[in-house]
Design a protein around this motif. Structure first.
Motif, short mmCIF file in Angstrom:
data_model
loop_
_atom_site.label_atom_id
_atom_site.label_comp_id
_atom_site.label_asym_id
_atom_site.label_seq_id
_atom_site.Cartn_x
_atom_site.Cartn_y
_atom_site.Cartn_z
N GLU A 176 0.83 -1.20 0.00
CA GLU A 176 0.00 0.00 0.00
C GLU A 176 0.87 1.26 0.00
OE1 GLU A 176 -0.54 -2.61 1.89
OE2 GLU A 176 -2.54 -3.27 1.27
N THR A 177 1.96 1.24 0.80
CA THR A 177 2.84 2.40 0.88
C THR A 177 3.55 2.62 -0.44
OG1 THR A 177 3.19 1.70 3.15
CG2 THR A 177 4.53 3.51 2.38
N ASP A 178 4.02 1.53 -1.05
CA ASP A 178 4.66 1.63 -2.36
C ASP A 178 3.69 2.20 -3.39
OD1 ASP A 178 6.82 0.48 -1.19
OD2 ASP A 178 6.58 -1.48 -2.09
N LEU A 179 2.46 1.73 -3.32
CA LEU A 179 1.43 2.18 -4.26
C LEU A 179 1.17 3.67 -4.09
CD1 LEU A 179 -0.75 1.67 -6.31
CD2 LEU A 179 -2.19 0.72 -4.53
N ALA A 180 1.09 4.13 -2.82
CA ALA A 180 0.85 5.55 -2.56
C ALA A 180 1.97 6.40 -3.17
CB ALA A 180 0.75 5.79 -1.05
N ALA A 181 3.23 5.92 -3.06
CA ALA A 181 4.35 6.66 -3.62
C ALA A 181 4.22 6.76 -5.15
CB ALA A 181 5.66 5.97 -3.26
N ALA A 182 3.81 5.65 -5.79
CA ALA A 182 3.64 5.65 -7.25
C ALA A 182 2.51 6.60 -7.66
CB ALA A 182 3.34 4.23 -7.75
N GLU A 183 1.42 6.58 -6.92
CA GLU A 183 0.28 7.44 -7.27
C GLU A 183 0.64 8.92 -7.10
OE1 GLU A 183 -2.67 5.64 -4.78
OE2 GLU A 183 -3.52 4.46 -6.45
N ALA A 184 1.42 9.22 -6.04
CA ALA A 184 1.83 10.61 -5.82
C ALA A 184 2.74 11.09 -6.94
CB ALA A 184 2.53 10.73 -4.46
N ARG A 185 3.69 10.24 -7.36
CA ARG A 185 4.59 10.64 -8.45
C ARG A 185 3.82 10.78 -9.76
NH1 ARG A 185 7.89 13.60 -8.16
NH2 ARG A 185 9.13 12.45 -6.62
N HIS A 186 2.87 9.89 -10.00
CA HIS A 186 2.04 9.98 -11.21
C HIS A 186 1.30 11.32 -11.25
CE1 HIS A 186 -1.86 9.31 -13.37
NE2 HIS A 186 -1.01 8.88 -14.29
N ALA A 187 0.72 11.72 -10.11
CA ALA A 187 -0.02 12.98 -10.06
C ALA A 187 0.91 14.16 -10.32
CB ALA A 187 -0.70 13.13 -8.70
N ASP A 188 2.11 14.10 -9.76
CA ASP A 188 3.07 15.21 -9.93
C ASP A 188 3.52 15.32 -11.39
OD1 ASP A 188 5.00 17.21 -8.84
OD2 ASP A 188 6.46 15.75 -9.59
N LEU A 189 3.87 14.19 -12.01
CA LEU A 189 4.32 14.23 -13.42
C LEU A 189 3.18 14.61 -14.35
CD1 LEU A 189 6.68 11.11 -13.47
CD2 LEU A 189 7.37 13.51 -13.69
N ALA A 190 1.96 14.19 -14.00
CA ALA A 190 0.80 14.53 -14.84
C ALA A 190 0.57 16.04 -14.87
CB ALA A 190 -0.44 13.81 -14.34
N ARG A 191 0.94 16.73 -13.79
CA ARG A 191 0.81 18.21 -13.80
C ARG A 191 1.81 18.82 -14.77
NH1 ARG A 191 -0.33 17.44 -8.29
NH2 ARG A 191 1.87 17.57 -7.67
N HIS A 192 3.01 18.22 -14.87
CA HIS A 192 4.03 18.74 -15.80
C HIS A 192 3.71 18.36 -17.25
CE1 HIS A 192 6.50 19.01 -12.11
NE2 HIS A 192 7.14 19.97 -12.77
N PHE A 193 3.18 17.14 -17.44
CA PHE A 193 2.96 16.63 -18.80
C PHE A 193 1.52 16.11 -18.92
CE2 PHE A 193 7.35 15.58 -17.39
CZ PHE A 193 8.05 16.49 -18.18
N PRO A 194 0.55 17.02 -18.98
CA PRO A 194 -0.86 16.60 -18.97
C PRO A 194 -1.17 15.63 -20.11
CG PRO A 194 -0.64 19.00 -18.83
CD PRO A 194 0.71 18.46 -19.11
N GLY A 195 -1.87 14.53 -19.78
CA GLY A 195 -2.31 13.57 -20.79
C GLY A 195 -1.22 12.68 -21.33
N ARG A 196 0.02 12.82 -20.83
CA ARG A 196 1.14 12.05 -21.38
C ARG A 196 1.66 10.98 -20.42
NH1 ARG A 196 4.17 14.20 -25.44
NH2 ARG A 196 4.12 12.02 -26.03
N VAL A 197 1.04 10.86 -19.22
CA VAL A 197 1.61 10.01 -18.17
C VAL A 197 0.66 8.87 -17.81
CG1 VAL A 197 2.69 9.97 -15.88
CG2 VAL A 197 2.74 12.08 -17.24
N GLY A 198 1.15 7.62 -17.88
CA GLY A 198 0.37 6.45 -17.48
C GLY A 198 0.86 5.91 -16.15
#
Length: 694
Positions: free
Chosen positions: A491-513
């Motif tokens: 769960e903790t690993d997953l939270a870290a991945a989701e947080a990084r995904h949200a951060d990169l999605a702000r920089h590159f909208p629509g380009r991050v999976g």
């Protein structure tokens, strides 16, 4: 195979030992990882407390363990539940306060005013005054013999006190039977090893810090016993497998030629050599059990496919089992295309195939219209029947148990087994977990594979890395972004991945999976398909992408908190890039507060991309228990062997085993009978059934 009666006390429940009731049994079992006396005896001390320092109070130093002979001069009862008993003692040169918190009144009764006492514990300073909170020992001087000069320290668990572990170990040691010697007497003399029971007692009663070292004769002796049991079991298992009748699989090369033409590349010399070794095994009338190991991207899959096509050319079927759904689907996508060119049907069977698709695959395997099956552990479910399975290929062997390997092999008559791993295995460990197999090793890169430039950056420069990633994706690159292994909690690993995904999605909208192990299969497939097709340019992932994921267009991988990953695992992750024609890069982001081990790990990875050199370095840095980057798998989790310190003992045990079985193939001699006891002791008795004089 029933256990000999002489060993019964060792395998008795912890609760059968004096002084161990249900509460204590549960705590000890949690600490030692087992519920039997033998589990407790294999739980070796990891430190010592030296109680030999006996300073006068005017020279006593805080922060050290001291043993003092003192007289009680004052007692102050606690003024509240939170306050301690304060019992002042002196030795003629100074005073000391003994502090007893909680239910300290029981121990305070051992310290009446005027009593002379021997106390031992850690000294501390409290508001400028020397104190000893909760002494480890409080004894009358005439019982000084009960105080250990050197006290072993075992790893505990919450709620278990050191004295409880000490008493439990003493009770278990009292059950030690007198067993015959199973090691070669000449070796025992040469190494100056004690006997088995003497060694067990010695490791639990170290007389110094040096006695804890892996090289100490008692520790080395017990490690050798564990290795000898393993080597004998492997040798007997291998011998039995070699006597199982196989069948000679001969082909005309027609299907192979068609698949190779569709593949578009000639085999490398290493691939051709490995295939020739496999072919020789397939042509022999005994069963094949071979390990095909190769570095990341060394080209194992095409070798495995050509081996499977030989079975098909011989009129039989083959199966390939992968550890994850993702990898099974990827293997199927690669192999099915080449099989189609050869006119061979390959079906996919994982836990996700349902309804008509599953029924069609099962029917095709049963009637032989599908010659090759690719899947996960779903392949060895009861419902799966082959018309004539002749070859089982198992990918990433270290993620499957031997039991699962045998289950798949049992799906046909006289099945040859080829095991593959992309995790280079140190030569030392090849003699342990894989000692029952022949080994083919792929070295070098197939045509088109490029070296990956590896750069290490402090985590503080993450903004620069995000900027650099932006430049690469603007130029058409695709990027993996691997999130840190935060903890043992998914769960903790997953939270870290989701947080990084949200951060990169702000920089590159629509380009991050995003892809992680908790996603449902279709969502995971969709995320991978979007990345492979270029609909997303960055794929944020947990280590679900570690093994086998193949997107040739991906040319950059960023690994956050690289210091938290093992060296072999970092190498596996780096292998996700460098598969296409573009220059490829691995960026390792690390915390600047690096341990020495983590620093060496990152330096090693930056300096070489030779997986076999990395595997050897990983063994030296981390030891055998984690040398393949997965705690649950890989080589056996030894209880008494410490790698690399005991690596020389592996070859000694292997050589001794070979000589023993050459002279006494059925373990019928007095030493052979002792070795049978050893096999029972380490719970490897299943192989005893293969001996004629069982």
């Amino acid at each position: 195979m029933s256990r000999p009666e002489i060993l019964h006390p060792l395998f008795a429940a912890l609760a059968s030992l004096p002084g161990i009731g249900p509460r204590r049994e549960a705590l000890i079992a949690r600490a030692v990882g087992g519920t039997r006396a033998i589990d407790l005896l294999r739980h070796l001390p990891e430190g010592v407390i030296d109680r030999t320092a006996r300073p006068r109070l005017d020279a006593a130093m805080p922060g050290r363990v001291a043993t003092l002979e003192v007289t009680v001069v004052r007692r102050r009862e606690p003024r509240s539940d939170a306050a301690p008993w304060v019992i002042t003692v002196e030795d003629g040169t100074g005073e000391l306060d003994i502090l007893l918190f909680g239910r300290g009144g029981v121990r305070a009764e051992q310290l009446p005013v005027g009593a002379r006492r021997l106390i031992s514990g850690e000294l501390k300073l409290d508001r400028g005054r020397l104190v000893m909170p909760h002494p480890d020992f409080i004894l009358p001087p005439e019982r000084a013999g009960e105080l250990p000069a050197i006290e072993p320290v075992w790893r505990l668990t919450a709620g278990l006190r050191p004295w409880e572990m000490r008493r439990a170990v003493a009770a278990a040691l009292a059950t030690l039977p007198d067993l015959p010697e199973w090691a070669d007497p000449a070796l025992v003399r040469r190494e100056r090893w004690p006997g088995w029971a003497e060694a067990v007692r010695a490791v639990h009663h170290p007389d110094s810090e040096a006695a804890l070292a892996p090289e100490h004769p008692a520790r080395a002796r017990l490690a050798y016993d564990e290795l000898l049991a393993q080597q004998v079991a492997l040798a007997l298992s291998r011998r039995r497998f070699r006597t199982l009748r196989g069948r000679a699989l001969a082909g005309d090369g027609r299907l192979r030629a068609a698949a190779l033409a569709a593949f578009g590349h000639a085999l490398t010399p290493a691939q051709a050599t490995a295939l020739a070794e496999i072919d020789a095994d397939l042509a022999a009338p005994v069963r094949m059990l071979r390990l095909l190991q190769g570095d990341v991207g060394a080209g194992k899959t095409i070798v495995a496919l050509l081996a499977m096509l030989r079975a098909v050319e011989a009129g039989a079927q083959a199966a390939l089992m992968a550890p994850t759904d993702l990898l099974a689907r990827q293997h199927h996508a690669t192999i099915a295309r080449l099989c189609e060119a050869a006119g061979v049907r390959a079906v996919l069977l994982t836990g996700r195939e349902k309804g008509r698709a599953r029924e069609a695959a099962l029917a095709a395997l049963a009637d032989g219209s599908a010659a090759i099956a690719i899947g996960t552990h779903a392949l060895f479910q009861e419902a799966v029947a082959f018309r004539d399975l002749a070859l089982a290929v198992i990918d990433e062997q270290h993620r499957f148990g031997v039991h699962q390997r045998l289950l798949l092999g049992a799906k046909g008559g006289e099945v040859d087994v080829l095991v593959m791993t992309a995790t280079p295995i140190p030569r030392t460990l090849l003699l342990t977990a894989w000692g029952d197999m022949d080994v083919s090793r792929l070295t070098g890169r197939p045509p088109g594979r490029r070296p990956v430039v590896t750069l290490a950056k402090p985590a503080a420069k993450i903004a620069e890395v995000v900027e650099a990633v932006g430049r690469r994706i603007a130029a058409g690159a695709r990027v993996y972004w691997v999130c840190p292994l935060v903890s043992e909690s998914e769960e903790t690993d997953l939270a870290a991945a989701e947080a990084r995904h949200a951060d990169l999605a702000r920089h590159f909208p629509g380009r991050v999976g995003l892809v992680h192990g908790r996603m449902k299969g279709p969502a995971k497939d969709a995320a991978m398909a979007d990345f492979a097709a270029g609909r997303t340019a960055i794929l944020v992932a947990t280590t679900v992408i570690e093994v086998g994921v193949d997107v040739p267009a991906a040319s950059v991988i960023v690994i956050e908190h690289a210091e938290r990953f093992g060296l072999a695992q970092l190498h596996q992750l780096r292998g996700r890039v460098g598969r296409g024609t573009e220059p490829s890069y691995a960026l390792l982001l690390y915390d600047e507060k690096l341990t020495e081990t983590a620093r060496r790990r990152i330096e090693t990875l930056s300096a070489t991309d030779d997986g076999f050199a990395i595997a050897e370095a990983d063994l030296d840095l981390r030891g055998g228990g984690e040398a393949l980057g997965t705690r649950q798998s890989g080589p056996p989790q030894f209880r008494l062997v410490e790698l690399p310190a005991h690596r020389d003992l592996i070859a000694m045990a292997r050589d001794d085993t070979a000589l023993l079985l050459e002279r006494d193939p059925d373990l019928a001699s007095p030493r052979g009978a002792a070795v049978r006891l050893l096999l029972h002791l380490f719970e490897r008795e299943a192989v005893i059934g293969t001996l004629r004089a069982g």
